[in-house]
Motif scaffolding. Structure first.
Motif: not given
Lengths: 289, 273
Positions: B134-141, B143-151, B156-165
């Motif tokens: 996720f961090v690598m996908a978003i490092v350059h800010r 405009a469109l962020l596409i996440l394929d089954e990040p969770s 559940p704890v990492s899932r909540i972190d990912l949702w927050r991000l």
């Protein structure tokens, strides 16, 4: 079948100086589906490996079907690991022949949904069909105890319904089922839940028992993005739920203060917490288990 | 800005992976695509990312350098450390020096990965590896962020972190499209799209999906029609698409799981699979 099928009594397992499972007692009775929850590293897998007799306990006692989990008793066990435990380079039929020979039973008939796939290599099947094969391989010998690791991960809604029908049918004929899951919807399908954290069993019972005294506050505001940013910057455990924001174990007055300082108008409402929020609180160490 | 695919069809040989799909992802929101294995989620995401050509329809998306994409596979290099993975990707987008250090420090902190900064990606837990992706996908800010089954498959704890991000990215203006197999996760998105065999089963905000659902779901202690019945825990549910339920049946307020099951049953009985 009567009596306790699976029992851990004050079980502890250490790896060097690390205590993976710490004084856990639990049991599974005939006809019940028990859900085992916990974050990664909570000790779920270690506990299961001890219950299955794959690793030894450091102290305490494990009983499978009334005695130590030896080879003979393990024949009456069915296990579907998360990786399914099938041979990808063998066909559906070959996989099922292999497990039938291992249990010394007749090969199972294929259900209608798999008949067209008998000669197909397992790795070429869609995931839902692979799961069906793994269930068939684990269930044909009518095990008394069934252990399932994330049984419906990656399956669509109707596929989940079909798999849960299968799981329920096993419980109804008297088997005891232990399910580990990260999926809260799957947890809600269980009769009873166990929650592990840092190697210990910290809660058990219904969903309400698991959530315990954890609370949450829903923040509703016209500008969720700003409110989210402000609360997040203040270190609150924020989550998005649609266009509203949830904060676990928060003091509404404190949140109101943060929002007021950022000049954001919002309404705050206490709401029931979720199992996930309880787990988040445990992981953050804001609650001593 | 809004990214979209319109009337998109994608075929792989005889298989129709996407069948006339229209989906919009507006800036500032999280849109969730939900469905089982083979529903077409990854194909939709890859079509929007420009990784799969359409057989029909149009794609509107920012240029490549404004796009962030976390594929369903790992998304990081196992033999590089967390820091090396981030720096490598950031370098491609021309991020360097103090600007890179500041951005990396900020993202590692938000993803709770700071203690693992010098660990090899191969030595991370599944949840940490997804957060690194996720961090690598978003490092350059982007405009469109596409996440394929990040969770999928992470706790559940990492899932909540990912949702927050993901929520943070949307809160700062990005359009976020993420796929998931968890319906409870889709309920959380501003807008959700349920795919079934390459077609849209239903889409809208959770409130819109609930408001648009017709027919009645009842608690079925004695199911009348087995083909319209499913199990929730120890209880059974039955769906009455048009006809009225028998007298005495108790109607329940269907949640997203019930709605998706009911609509899937309707589809199975009208479209031969």
């Amino acid at each position: 079948m009567t009596g306790v099928l699976l029992r851990a009594g004050h079980v502890t397992r250490r790896f060097g100086g690390f205590t993976a499972v710490d004084d856990v007692s639990m049991q599974v009775l005939p006809g019940e589906v028990v859900g085992l929850l916990g974050a990664n590293g909570a000790g779920k897998t270690t506990l299961i490996r001890m219950l299955l007799g794959l690793i030894a306990v450091t102290s305490g006692r494990v009983d499978l079907l009334g005695g130590p989990p030896d080879r003979e008793r393990r024949r009456r066990l069915g296990y579907v690991p998360q990786g399914l435990g099938l041979y990808g380079d063998l066909t559906v039929r070959e996989n099922l022949s292999f497990s039938a020979r291992a249990y010394d039973i007749a090969e199972p008939a294929l259900p209608a949904t798999l008949t067209g796939h008998a000669g197909v290599l397992v790795r070429e099947l869609p995931l839902g069909a692979q799961r069906q094969v793994a269930f068939l391989a684990a269930l044909t010998h009518s095990p008394d105890v069934l252990v399932l690791d994330e049984p419906t991960s990656g399956v669509d809604a109707l596929g989940r319904v079909a798999l849960w029908d299968t799981i329920r049918a096993q419980a109804e004929r008297g088997a005891g089922v232990l399910v580990t899951t990260h999926n809260m919807q799957e947890a809600q399908q269980c009769d009873r839940l166990l929650l592990m954290s840092d190697g210990r069993l910290v809660a058990q019972g219904s969903e309400a028992d698991i959530i315990g005294s954890t609370t949450a506050v829903a923040v509703r505001t016209g500008d969720w993005a700003q409110a989210f940013a402000a609360l997040n910057a203040a270190g609150a455990p924020v989550m998005l739920a649609g266009r509203s924001i949830r904060v676990a174990n928060a003091d509404p007055a404190e949140l109101a203060g943060v929002l007021k300082a950022a000049r954001i108008e919002a309404s705050l409402q206490p709401v029931p917490a979720t199992i996930e929020e309880r787990m988040l609180m445990l992981a953050r160490g804001t609650e001593v288990p | 800005m809004t990214s979209s695919v319109r009337s998109a069809t994608v075929r792989f040989g005889p298989t129709v992976a996407l069948d006339d799909i229209t989906v919009e992802v507006p800036g500032g929101s999280v849109v969730a695509v939900v469905g089982g294995d083979g529903a077409g989620k990854s194909t939709l995401l890859r079509a929007l990312a420009g990784e799969v050509p359409l057989d029909a329809g149009t794609v509107e998306a920012p240029p490549r350098q404004r796009l962030g994409y976390l594929p369903a596979s790992s998304g990081s290099w196992a033999a590089l450390t967390v820091t090396q993975n981030i720096d490598f990707v950031a370098g491609i987008y021309g991020l360097a020096g103090e600007e890179l250090t500041a951005r990396r420090t900020e993202l590692l902190d938000r993803a709770s990965l700071t203690p693992a900064a010098n660990r090899l990606a191969a030595q991370l837990s599944g949840g940490m590896r997804r957060k690194l992706g996720f961090v690598m996908a978003i490092v350059h800010r982007p405009a469109l962020l596409i996440l394929d089954e990040p969770s999928t498959g992470i706790d559940p704890v990492s899932r909540i972190d990912l949702w927050r991000l993901a929520s943070e990215a949307a809160a700062s203006g990005a359009a976020v499209l993420m796929s998931t197999t968890y319906l409870d996760e889709a309920e959380r998105a501003a807008y959700l799209i349920v795919l079934d065999s390459g077609r849209v089963l239903v889409q809208g905000s959770y409130d819109q999906v609930r408001a648009g659902f017709t027919g009645l779901v009842t608690r079925a202690d004695q199911p009348v029609r087995a083909e319209w019945t499913w199990r929730r825990g120890r209880a059974l549910r039955e769906y009455w698409p048009g006809s009225d339920p028998p007298p005495g049946a108790t109607a329940v307020a269907p949640d997203l799981e019930d709605i998706v099951i009911a609509l899937s049953l309707v589809r199975r009985q009208t479209v031969p699979s």
